[in-house]
Motif scaffolding. Structure first.
Motif, short mmCIF file in Angstrom:
data_model
loop_
_atom_site.label_atom_id
_atom_site.label_comp_id
_atom_site.label_asym_id
_atom_site.label_seq_id
_atom_site.Cartn_x
_atom_site.Cartn_y
_atom_site.Cartn_z
N ALA A 1 2.73 3.48 8.94
CA ALA A 1 2.88 3.08 10.00
C ALA A 1 2.14 3.07 11.37
O ALA A 1 1.86 3.10 12.05
N GLU A 2 2.23 4.77 11.31
CA GLU A 2 1.37 5.61 12.04
C GLU A 2 0.01 5.36 12.37
O GLU A 2 -0.77 4.94 12.87
N ILE A 3 -0.27 5.67 11.38
CA ILE A 3 -1.93 4.67 11.14
C ILE A 3 -2.51 3.77 11.72
O ILE A 3 -3.48 2.62 12.47
N THR A 4 -1.32 3.13 11.00
CA THR A 4 -1.34 0.83 11.37
C THR A 4 -0.79 0.46 12.88
O THR A 4 -1.47 0.03 13.94
N SER A 5 -0.27 1.85 13.51
CA SER A 5 -0.09 1.98 15.23
C SER A 5 -1.77 1.96 15.63
O SER A 5 -1.65 1.85 17.32
N GLU A 6 -3.01 3.09 14.82
CA GLU A 6 -3.75 2.92 15.62
C GLU A 6 -4.80 1.90 15.41
O GLU A 6 -5.99 2.14 15.98
N GLY A 7 -4.22 0.46 14.65
CA GLY A 7 -4.85 -0.68 14.79
C GLY A 7 -6.16 -0.18 13.18
O GLY A 7 -6.64 -1.25 12.41
N ASN B 1 -5.74 10.75 7.46
CA ASN B 1 -5.61 11.17 8.81
C ASN B 1 -4.52 10.45 9.94
O ASN B 1 -4.47 9.18 9.75
N THR B 2 -3.73 11.64 10.20
CA THR B 2 -2.31 11.39 10.99
C THR B 2 -2.53 11.54 12.23
O THR B 2 -3.63 12.08 12.52
N SER C 1 -0.15 11.71 1.25
CA SER C 1 -0.11 9.97 1.01
C SER C 1 -0.01 9.44 2.33
O SER C 1 1.18 10.02 3.36
N ALA C 2 -0.34 7.63 2.01
CA ALA C 2 0.39 6.67 3.24
C ALA C 2 0.29 5.74 2.31
O ALA C 2 0.13 4.73 3.40
#
Length: 504
Positions: A84-90, A125-126, A160-161
């Motif tokens: 979800a954090e990675i998605t928040s970066e687009g 990367n997060t 893992s993501a």
């Protein structure tokens, strides 16, 4: 009120409760909240307003769960939070960094070696705040001193993501996390706003499903509010997306099935196909929901075009197959690659050379599997097996409640035999398909005893009132609906109370 008091007493009797005065205050607050939801239902009990009841009830108890459940306590929530954090970066597709052998080295390494590997660029990367969630997982905010730290947006790597999941399954959570970072809030708000936005999305789509459904509105609300669904929806998991889209797909099917003659055009086929596709890419066996299109009566279409319907089915199936070719290898870019006993190709080869084991697999899925899942209707503490015993009384009551709602609901609309048999076929495909996917991606080669959880089948429950309809139902619908809503609210309130008695 009496029901909530009895179930609350079952969660504290015989157990060491640290802060009984606090628990009593929580009991009073939750009981009043339950009374409010029931009164709200009686004020909006018409079919045109039931979607408001669904929205209010889910949010009333769901938002409390979002804040009360310990840090990353849900199953795999830390990995979902990372995605979800990675998605928040687009990012639509998370970038795996490192060679194919890097993941094996990462998860077979000691803690010190693991840090070195991630520093050398193996993983996803997060942001640095993910370290807080790694170290404080399953703790409450009262058990850590670092929940008030500011968000650390330095680069940090995690192994893992959930790369295999579609990005839109994390959009609501991603928006919440984006806002937390934008406002420079404390680190805990990454999780809390991610959960809250996920819960709002879930409540909104379920409300839309109830509004769209032309019948069986109350069973949909009851399914959406059962503790296992409500608890999982108060997380940053992709599960709320699956639950909501699954219920919406069935509601849309019922809408088309009960529509007036000559009222449907190709637009409805397209919309339903998109819903099924979005659902199926999140969990592949649910692609089978597209076959419900074949059950919509021909007379309901302005011009019944079987080619258009077949095109929708084929398009959903083809995209699903293409997605599986991407998502299956992506599983290995996670801790799952350390499960060296898992090999889909070898598992299939084993079944081909030992066909008798298929019967063992089917026996497990039809006997042991359902009983295992029923024990999870109320369980929310997977990390502590004792919780199965602690909440067994409530779990039994909940199982009886669900059986009554789904098997003897006095619907004022009857589905024909074709629709019942078709819905049953879809039910079986999704049920067995889910077990089979687990067999290939989780079980060691030769092991037919697949572990499957109740949360995988929440949308499937909504097909049962379509499949099972009594010819002569002794219950009066209006009174039956009232009892269902009272108990649905009661079980939702009990979930909140159980979370507080367990963790606080």
């Amino acid at each position: 009120m009496v029901f909530i008091l009895v179930t609350w007493f079952s969660t504290v009797y015989g157990y060491d409760v640290m802060h009984m005065k606090f628990q009593i205050l929580v009991l009073l607050f939750v009981a009043l909240l339950g009374v409010f939801c029931i009164v709200y239902y009686f004020m909006h009990s018409s079919d045109d307003e039931l979607h408001k009841v669904a929205f209010v009830t889910i949010l009333a108890f769901g938002l409390i769960c979002c804040l009360a459940v310990p840090i990353c306590h849900h199953v795999d929530e830390l990995e979902h939070l990372t995605r979800a954090e990675i998605t928040s970066e687009g990012a639509i597709f998370p970038d795996w960094i490192g060679d194919e052998k890097g993941i094996d080295r990462l998860y077979n390494a000691s803690s010190g070696e693991r840090s070195k590997l991630m520093n050398n660029g193996v993983g996803f990367n997060t942001i640095g705040s993910m370290y807080f969630y790694e170290k404080n997982r399953t703790l409450t905010v009262f058990q850590t001193d670092h929940d008030t730290d500011k968000i650390n947006q330095s680069v940090y790597m995690r192994g893992s993501a959930f790369e295999q999941n579609p990005f839109y399954g994390y959009l609501p959570q991603g928006i919440g996390i984006f806002i937390a970072k934008l406002l420079d809030l404390n680190v805990i708000w990454i999780l809390w706003l991610g959960r809250i936005f996920n819960m709002i999305f879930y409540a909104g789509v379920v409300s839309l499903a109830v509004k769209k459904a032309s019948c069986l509105k109350i069973p949909i609300i009851a399914i959406a509010c059962i503790p296992v669904a409500l608890y999982q929806s108060a997380s940053v998991s992709i599960d709320p997306m699956i639950f909501a889209l699954g219920l919406l797909a069935i509601a849309y099917f019922m809408y088309m099935y009960k529509s007036d003659e000559k009222s449907l055009d190709n637009k409805y086929v397209a919309i339903y196909s998109v819903i099924c596709l979005l659902l199926g890419l999140c969990k592949l066996p649910y692609l089978a929901f597209i076959f419900l299109l074949l059950l919509v009566p021909k007379r309901n279409f302005k011009r019944y075009n079987v080619l258009v319907i077949l095109l929708g089915i084929l398009a959903v199936a083809a995209i699903g197959v293409l997605w599986s070719r991407y998502s299956t290898p992506a599983l290995m870019h996670s801790w799952r690659s350390s499960l060296n006993y898992v090999d889909s190709a070898k598992q299939l080869d084993f079944l081909l050379h030992n066909p008798s084991q298929i019967l063992v697999f089917l026996k497990h899925t039809l006997t042991t599997g359902p009983w295992d899942m029923l024990s999870e209707l109320f369980n929310f503490d997977y990390w502590t097996p004792e919780s199965f015993v602690r909440f067994r009384f409530i779990n039994v009551l909940l199982a009886i409640f669900l059986a009554i709602v789904l098997l003897v609901y006095p619907s004022d609309f009857k589905f024909d035999l074709k629709a019942k048999l078709g819905a049953l076929a879809v039910f079986i495909i999704v049920y067995l398909g889910t077990f089979f996917v687990q067999l290939l991606t989780w079980a060691n080669v030769g092991n037919m005893m697949v572990e499957v959880h109740m949360r995988y089948f929440i949308p499937l429950l909504a097909l049962i009132p379509i499949i099972v309809q009594l010819r002569k139902n002794p219950f009066e619908k209006e009174m039956f609906d009232k009892y269902v809503m009272v108990f649905a609210v009661g079980f939702a309130a009990t979930l909140v109370l159980a979370i507080f008695t367990r963790f606080y």
